[in-house]
Enzyme design. Sequence first.
Site, PDB file in Angstrom:
ATOM      1  N   TYR A 146     -10.888   1.120  10.809  1.00 60.59           N
ATOM      2  CA  TYR A 146     -11.933   1.671  10.142  1.00 60.59           C
ATOM      3  C   TYR A 146     -12.343   0.548   8.946  1.00 60.59           C
ATOM      4  O   TYR A 146     -13.491   0.623   8.312  1.00 60.59           O
ATOM      5  CB  TYR A 146     -12.156   2.868   9.505  1.00 60.59           C
ATOM      6  CG  TYR A 146     -10.627   3.223   8.543  1.00 60.59           C
ATOM      7  CD1 TYR A 146     -10.677   2.779   7.291  1.00 60.59           C
ATOM      8  CD2 TYR A 146      -9.804   4.027   9.146  1.00 60.59           C
ATOM      9  CE1 TYR A 146      -9.572   3.260   6.580  1.00 60.59           C
ATOM     10  CE2 TYR A 146      -8.610   4.389   8.256  1.00 60.59           C
ATOM     11  CZ  TYR A 146      -8.482   3.736   6.862  1.00 60.59           C
ATOM     12  OH  TYR A 146      -7.495   4.197   6.292  1.00 60.59           O
ATOM     13  N   LYS A 147     -11.415  -0.556   8.642  1.00 57.62           N
ATOM     14  CA  LYS A 147     -11.919  -1.411   7.716  1.00 57.62           C
ATOM     15  C   LYS A 147     -12.569  -2.685   8.492  1.00 57.62           C
ATOM     16  O   LYS A 147     -13.739  -2.396   9.069  1.00 57.62           O
ATOM     17  CB  LYS A 147     -10.589  -1.970   7.313  1.00 57.62           C
ATOM     18  CG  LYS A 147      -9.748  -1.023   6.522  1.00 57.62           C
ATOM     19  CD  LYS A 147      -8.474  -1.229   5.802  1.00 57.62           C
ATOM     20  CE  LYS A 147      -8.044  -0.032   4.703  1.00 57.62           C
ATOM     21  NZ  LYS A 147      -6.426  -0.029   4.539  1.00 57.62           N
ATOM     22  N   ARG A 180     -12.762  -4.847  -6.846  1.00 58.84           N
ATOM     23  CA  ARG A 180     -12.473  -5.643  -5.543  1.00 58.84           C
ATOM     24  C   ARG A 180     -13.806  -5.911  -4.655  1.00 58.84           C
ATOM     25  O   ARG A 180     -14.534  -4.904  -4.651  1.00 58.84           O
ATOM     26  CB  ARG A 180     -11.439  -4.571  -4.679  1.00 58.84           C
ATOM     27  CG  ARG A 180     -10.628  -5.089  -3.740  1.00 58.84           C
ATOM     28  CD  ARG A 180      -9.808  -4.138  -3.282  1.00 58.84           C
ATOM     29  NE  ARG A 180     -10.293  -2.786  -2.863  1.00 58.84           N
ATOM     30  CZ  ARG A 180      -9.585  -2.199  -1.814  1.00 58.84           C
ATOM     31  NH1 ARG A 180      -8.512  -2.510  -1.281  1.00 58.84           N
ATOM     32  NH2 ARG A 180     -10.126  -1.217  -1.221  1.00 58.84           N
ATOM     33  N   ASP A 194       2.059  -5.142   8.629  1.00 58.58           N
ATOM     34  CA  ASP A 194       0.958  -4.282   8.454  1.00 58.58           C
ATOM     35  C   ASP A 194      -0.264  -5.206   8.494  1.00 58.58           C
ATOM     36  O   ASP A 194      -0.427  -5.926   7.556  1.00 58.58           O
ATOM     37  CB  ASP A 194       0.913  -3.257   7.296  1.00 58.58           C
ATOM     38  CG  ASP A 194      -0.224  -2.353   7.244  1.00 58.58           C
ATOM     39  OD1 ASP A 194      -1.260  -2.486   7.926  1.00 58.58           O
ATOM     40  OD2 ASP A 194       0.049  -1.095   6.736  1.00 58.58           O
ATOM     41  N   PHE A 199       0.766  -1.259   0.008  1.00 53.72           N
ATOM     42  CA  PHE A 199       0.008  -0.030   0.128  1.00 53.72           C
ATOM     43  C   PHE A 199       0.721   1.296  -0.113  1.00 53.72           C
ATOM     44  O   PHE A 199       1.759   1.578   0.745  1.00 53.72           O
ATOM     45  CB  PHE A 199      -0.953   0.101   1.197  1.00 53.72           C
ATOM     46  CG  PHE A 199      -1.981   1.041   1.200  1.00 53.72           C
ATOM     47  CD1 PHE A 199      -3.262   0.557   0.702  1.00 53.72           C
ATOM     48  CD2 PHE A 199      -1.825   2.266   1.767  1.00 53.72           C
ATOM     49  CE1 PHE A 199      -4.246   1.544   0.738  1.00 53.72           C
ATOM     50  CE2 PHE A 199      -2.762   3.169   1.838  1.00 53.72           C
ATOM     51  CZ  PHE A 199      -4.018   2.827   1.163  1.00 53.72           C
TER      52      PHE A 199
HETATM   53  C1  LIG Z   1      -5.763   1.307   4.676  1.00 51.19           C
HETATM   54  C2  LIG Z   1      -4.439   1.089   4.572  1.00 51.19           C
HETATM   55  C3  LIG Z   1      -3.794   2.038   5.082  1.00 51.19           C
HETATM   56  C4  LIG Z   1      -4.577   3.358   5.653  1.00 51.19           C
HETATM   57  O1  LIG Z   1      -3.439   4.168   6.154  1.00 51.19           O
HETATM   58  P1  LIG Z   1      -4.192   5.554   6.964  1.00 51.19           P
HETATM   59  O2  LIG Z   1      -3.081   6.022   7.689  1.00 51.19           O
HETATM   60  O3  LIG Z   1      -5.294   5.050   7.877  1.00 51.19           O
HETATM   61  O4  LIG Z   1      -4.672   6.265   6.021  1.00 51.19           O
HETATM   62  C5  LIG Z   1      -2.446   1.889   5.577  1.00 51.19           C
HETATM   63  N1  LIG Z   1      -1.715   0.624   5.335  1.00 51.19           N
HETATM   64  C6  LIG Z   1      -2.329  -0.228   4.480  1.00 51.19           C
HETATM   65  C7  LIG Z   1      -1.628  -1.405   4.123  1.00 51.19           C
HETATM   66  C8  LIG Z   1      -3.802  -0.219   4.324  1.00 51.19           C
HETATM   67  O5  LIG Z   1      -4.479  -1.297   3.580  1.00 51.19           O
END
Ligand SMILES: *Cc1c(COP(=O)(O)O)cnc(C)c1O
Length: 424
Positions: free
Chosen positions: A223-224, A383, A198, A129
């Site tokens: 939030y996911k 997705r 992560d 990401f």
């Molecule tokens: C959703 C996601 C993020 C989100 O980071 P924020 O700091 O909440 O914007 C970070 N890393 C991964 C791998 C994600 O899927």
Amino acid sequence: MTTLQDCLALDAQDPLRELRRLFTLPQGVIYLDGNSLGPLPAAAPARIAQAVTQEWGQGLIRSWNSAGWYELPRRLGDRIAALIGAGADEVVATDSTSINLYKVLSAGLEIAARDAPHRSKLVSERSNFPTDLYIAQSLCKQRGYQLHLVDSDRIEAALTDETAVLMLTHVNYRTGAMHDMADLTAKAHAAGVLAVWDLAHSAGAVPVDLHGADADFAVGCGYKYLNGGPGAPAFVWVHPRHTGRFCQPLAGWWSHEAPFEFTPDYRPAPGIARYLCGTQPILSMTALECGLDTFAAAQPLGGMATLRRKSLALSDLFIALMQERCAGNGFGLATPREHERRGSQVCLTRKQGAYAIVQALIARGVIGDFRAGDGAKHEDILRFGFTPLYTSFADVWNAVEQLRQVLESGEWQRPEFDRKHAVT
Ligand SMILES: *Cc1c(COP(=O)(O)O)cnc(C)c1O
């Protein structure tokens, strides 16, 4: 052929079927995007209203003590720990994933610099990401490290005596492919490399065992799959063998041993509290707790093991129905078929039209999302997240049926479906 009746029969036997009531989902919507933003827990509006009117309105500043506000990062951290194979007092809910990643990567690089000063590389996956890669780039620049990005089949080869830290996302956001955390962590350690994970697409989605894998650091998202609401606090875990060895750089007063002594000099809190920074968003914390309550309700039904079994059954069903009902439409499958390599989402690939097809599906109430390809190797991605707390087998059947109709009618080619929004 699998029929809607077959799917309704699966729903009738589903031990988790009653849990859908814990969420407020709009009528006529099939929500397959809980991997991006979990839906509203039904209890959240009243609970948040109570936090506003009672705790804030009536309790005022007294609520830091009387309503337990001050303890929330630790208390929610302990509840998240139970979902990710971490111990009590090892996790705090705080800040964002990006910010927490900055803290743990700083710690990993600092500890590596002490233990193995000749190592100069931070290794990650090119398809990680972007925010993870940006944070890593920034830190490498600050600390004189080199960020070495590899494809997923080259990770092991990159675990050399030049590598200090391996930073990976457990479940890939674009493909839903899942790494073997225990295996890669063991290989990293054998090569003298620290492992940072992560869990953004894993926490609440797949069973995670941080201690079983002997990982070093982890962060994840609120939030996911944890259903904490838009911008919910994220979380951070540090293996106890590392916690006392480093003070993370965002050493605000909440990470102090005694914040309310208001002393001019810094003394880090002894445990995971040193990974806090400053005052936390209490209303957002309150919403996150409602999200975590939905997992507590799954506990008597077998918890993560039962959730995982249903998640795989839902994604298997989706893949099978796509083959049965939508074959010949130019879709590929980016997500691995092997269960042990799959997270809780299915990602289809398509050369053209992926964005418009997703938009046409959303117009019919089937909410998934789109991720652009990188031009060279990757095609665009459609997705679909399958979240066993509230998704039924009939939902999967109906979603594929809607997709079949979108394709057969050609309605996705209407110009309004090609208009790009700011957030995809
Ligand atoms: C959703 C996601 C993020 C989100 O980071 P924020 O700091 O909440 O914007 C970070 N890393 C991964 C791998 C994600 O899927």
